[in-house]
Scaffold this motif. Structure first.
Motif, PDB file in Angstrom:
ATOM      1  N   LEU A 195      37.987  -9.322  17.010  1.00  0.00           N
ATOM      2  CA  LEU A 195      36.883 -10.037  16.374  1.00  0.00           C
ATOM      3  C   LEU A 195      35.581  -9.831  17.143  1.00  0.00           C
ATOM      4  O   LEU A 195      34.513  -9.702  16.533  1.00  0.00           O
ATOM      5  CB  LEU A 195      37.222 -11.519  16.273  1.00  0.00           C
ATOM      6  CG  LEU A 195      36.389 -12.357  15.342  1.00  0.00           C
ATOM      7  CD1 LEU A 195      36.443 -11.808  13.912  1.00  0.00           C
ATOM      8  CD2 LEU A 195      36.856 -13.793  15.360  1.00  0.00           C
ATOM      9  N   LEU A 196      35.649  -9.760  18.476  1.00  0.00           N
ATOM     10  CA  LEU A 196      34.452  -9.502  19.276  1.00  0.00           C
ATOM     11  C   LEU A 196      33.906  -8.107  18.986  1.00  0.00           C
ATOM     12  O   LEU A 196      32.689  -7.931  18.841  1.00  0.00           O
ATOM     13  CB  LEU A 196      34.752  -9.667  20.764  1.00  0.00           C
ATOM     14  CG  LEU A 196      33.573  -9.449  21.715  1.00  0.00           C
ATOM     15  CD1 LEU A 196      32.499 -10.493  21.468  1.00  0.00           C
ATOM     16  CD2 LEU A 196      34.039  -9.479  23.152  1.00  0.00           C
TER      17      LEU A 196
ATOM     18  N   SER B 247      23.306 -16.364  14.619  1.00  0.00           N
ATOM     19  CA  SER B 247      24.662 -16.918  14.545  1.00  0.00           C
ATOM     20  C   SER B 247      25.697 -15.903  15.020  1.00  0.00           C
ATOM     21  O   SER B 247      26.675 -16.275  15.670  1.00  0.00           O
ATOM     22  CB  SER B 247      24.974 -17.375  13.127  1.00  0.00           C
ATOM     23  OG  SER B 247      24.962 -16.282  12.239  1.00  0.00           O
ATOM     24  N   THR B 248      25.488 -14.628  14.739  1.00  0.00           N
ATOM     25  CA  THR B 248      26.417 -13.597  15.212  1.00  0.00           C
ATOM     26  C   THR B 248      26.385 -13.504  16.726  1.00  0.00           C
ATOM     27  O   THR B 248      27.431 -13.360  17.372  1.00  0.00           O
ATOM     28  CB  THR B 248      26.075 -12.244  14.572  1.00  0.00           C
ATOM     29  OG1 THR B 248      26.034 -12.394  13.159  1.00  0.00           O
ATOM     30  CG2 THR B 248      27.110 -11.196  14.931  1.00  0.00           C
TER      31      THR B 248
ATOM     32  N   LEU C  11      28.816  -5.663  13.910  1.00  0.00           N
ATOM     33  CA  LEU C  11      27.964  -6.352  12.936  1.00  0.00           C
ATOM     34  C   LEU C  11      26.551  -6.519  13.480  1.00  0.00           C
ATOM     35  O   LEU C  11      25.576  -6.317  12.747  1.00  0.00           O
ATOM     36  CB  LEU C  11      28.580  -7.711  12.608  1.00  0.00           C
ATOM     37  CG  LEU C  11      28.029  -8.477  11.434  1.00  0.00           C
ATOM     38  CD1 LEU C  11      28.246  -7.696  10.147  1.00  0.00           C
ATOM     39  CD2 LEU C  11      28.723  -9.821  11.339  1.00  0.00           C
ATOM     40  N   LEU C  12      26.440  -6.850  14.758  1.00  0.00           N
ATOM     41  CA  LEU C  12      25.121  -6.967  15.372  1.00  0.00           C
ATOM     42  C   LEU C  12      24.379  -5.639  15.361  1.00  0.00           C
ATOM     43  O   LEU C  12      23.186  -5.579  15.047  1.00  0.00           O
ATOM     44  CB  LEU C  12      25.246  -7.469  16.809  1.00  0.00           C
ATOM     45  CG  LEU C  12      25.266  -8.965  17.016  1.00  0.00           C
ATOM     46  CD1 LEU C  12      25.548  -9.294  18.470  1.00  0.00           C
ATOM     47  CD2 LEU C  12      23.968  -9.569  16.587  1.00  0.00           C
TER      48      LEU C  12
ATOM     49  N   PHE D 108      28.303 -16.562  18.101  1.00  0.00           N
ATOM     50  CA  PHE D 108      29.757 -16.421  17.976  1.00  0.00           C
ATOM     51  C   PHE D 108      30.304 -15.337  18.902  1.00  0.00           C
ATOM     52  O   PHE D 108      31.418 -15.461  19.413  1.00  0.00           O
ATOM     53  CB  PHE D 108      30.161 -16.162  16.534  1.00  0.00           C
ATOM     54  CG  PHE D 108      30.073 -17.383  15.668  1.00  0.00           C
ATOM     55  CD1 PHE D 108      30.739 -18.550  16.003  1.00  0.00           C
ATOM     56  CD2 PHE D 108      29.303 -17.381  14.525  1.00  0.00           C
ATOM     57  CE1 PHE D 108      30.655 -19.688  15.234  1.00  0.00           C
ATOM     58  CE2 PHE D 108      29.213 -18.515  13.735  1.00  0.00           C
ATOM     59  CZ  PHE D 108      29.883 -19.666  14.090  1.00  0.00           C
ATOM     60  N   ALA D 109      29.518 -14.290  19.165  1.00  0.00           N
ATOM     61  CA  ALA D 109      29.956 -13.259  20.108  1.00  0.00           C
ATOM     62  C   ALA D 109      30.025 -13.824  21.527  1.00  0.00           C
ATOM     63  O   ALA D 109      30.960 -13.518  22.279  1.00  0.00           O
ATOM     64  CB  ALA D 109      29.021 -12.053  20.050  1.00  0.00           C
TER      65      ALA D 109
ATOM     66  N   HIS E 274      34.270  -6.532  16.214  1.00  0.00           N
ATOM     67  CA  HIS E 274      33.692  -6.634  14.870  1.00  0.00           C
ATOM     68  C   HIS E 274      32.300  -7.264  14.925  1.00  0.00           C
ATOM     69  O   HIS E 274      31.371  -6.780  14.273  1.00  0.00           O
ATOM     70  CB  HIS E 274      34.608  -7.454  13.959  1.00  0.00           C
ATOM     71  CG  HIS E 274      34.000  -7.774  12.636  1.00  0.00           C
ATOM     72  ND1 HIS E 274      33.800  -6.819  11.669  1.00  0.00           N
ATOM     73  CD2 HIS E 274      33.513  -8.931  12.143  1.00  0.00           C
ATOM     74  CE1 HIS E 274      33.227  -7.383  10.615  1.00  0.00           C
ATOM     75  NE2 HIS E 274      33.049  -8.666  10.885  1.00  0.00           N
ATOM     76  N   PHE E 275      32.141  -8.346  15.704  1.00  0.00           N
ATOM     77  CA  PHE E 275      30.834  -8.993  15.802  1.00  0.00           C
ATOM     78  C   PHE E 275      29.807  -8.088  16.472  1.00  0.00           C
ATOM     79  O   PHE E 275      28.637  -8.083  16.088  1.00  0.00           O
ATOM     80  CB  PHE E 275      30.929 -10.322  16.556  1.00  0.00           C
ATOM     81  CG  PHE E 275      31.311 -11.475  15.688  1.00  0.00           C
ATOM     82  CD1 PHE E 275      30.747 -11.662  14.447  1.00  0.00           C
ATOM     83  CD2 PHE E 275      32.234 -12.407  16.122  1.00  0.00           C
ATOM     84  CE1 PHE E 275      31.086 -12.734  13.644  1.00  0.00           C
ATOM     85  CE2 PHE E 275      32.581 -13.483  15.337  1.00  0.00           C
ATOM     86  CZ  PHE E 275      32.009 -13.641  14.090  1.00  0.00           C
TER      87      PHE E 275
END
Length: 190
Positions: free
Chosen positions: A35-36, A62-63, A42-43, A66-67, A38-39
């Motif tokens: 998930l990290l 928000s990304t 995404l960033l 969450f990271a 992925h984030f």
């Protein structure tokens, strides 16, 4: 008002507690790492493709939040794995406290994503079916995350208490105490 938190002797009602917690920690560590990644991806895509529009700045912020949370969570999972292997209840209590904070952050994340989806719903009402589907999907994921995190907190607490009780176990030799008392009583009489 006081309530008792149950103590568990087994993980998922069938595995030994420490072994089940180790398996759970390794699986969650792998998923957190994925998930990290992925984030972070995404960033990178957000910085490369989006122009600085006010609506997308909230997604970027928000990304990033969450990271950072996932990075801290990964560090505490490594601490928990080490403490479970070495049977150190003090480090396990660190993870216990972080897991409680994480539960609170999951609940805040749930409310944030719900608000964000509802905010998007106001901008495009013609896609109401898709947004309701996304909202229900997010609610179901967060429901299971929150329930599993609460169960993990109770399991970690049970293991930490069990390890703490074992380290406080001491033998008392009453025979030596009796001999010292006899010597002490003989010295007082003489």
């Amino acid at each position: 008002m006081k309530c008792e938190i149950p103590e568990f002797a087994r993980c998922c009602f069938c595995f030994p507690l420490r072994l089940g917690l180790l398996v759970w920690a390794y699986v969650k560590l792998v998923f957190s790492l994925l998930l990290l990644v992925h984030f972070i991806g995404l960033l990178v895509s957000q910085f490369m493709h989006y122009y600085y529009h006010a609506r997308y700045n909230y997604m970027i912020i928000s990304t990033i939040i969450f990271a950072i949370f996932l990075s801290v969570d990964i560090v505490f999972h490594v601490i928990f794995i080490v403490s479970a292997h070495t049977k150190e209840y003090r480090k396990m209590k660190w993870f216990y406290k972080e897991a409680i904070v994480g539960l609170g952050l999951y609940i805040i994340g749930f409310l944030y994503f719900t608000g964000y989806v509802l905010y998007d719903l106001n901008f495009s009402p013609k896609y109401i079916g898709i947004f309701v589907y996304i909202l229900m999907f997010i609610w179901s994921i967060f429901f299971w995350i929150i329930i599993s995190q609460a169960y993990l907190i109770m399991l970690v607490r049970s293991e930490a208490l069990k390890l703490e009780r074992r380290t406080n176990f001491e033998f008392t030799n009453r025979a030596i105490d009796a001999e010292e008392a006899a010597i002490y009583n003989n010295n007082i009489v003489a």
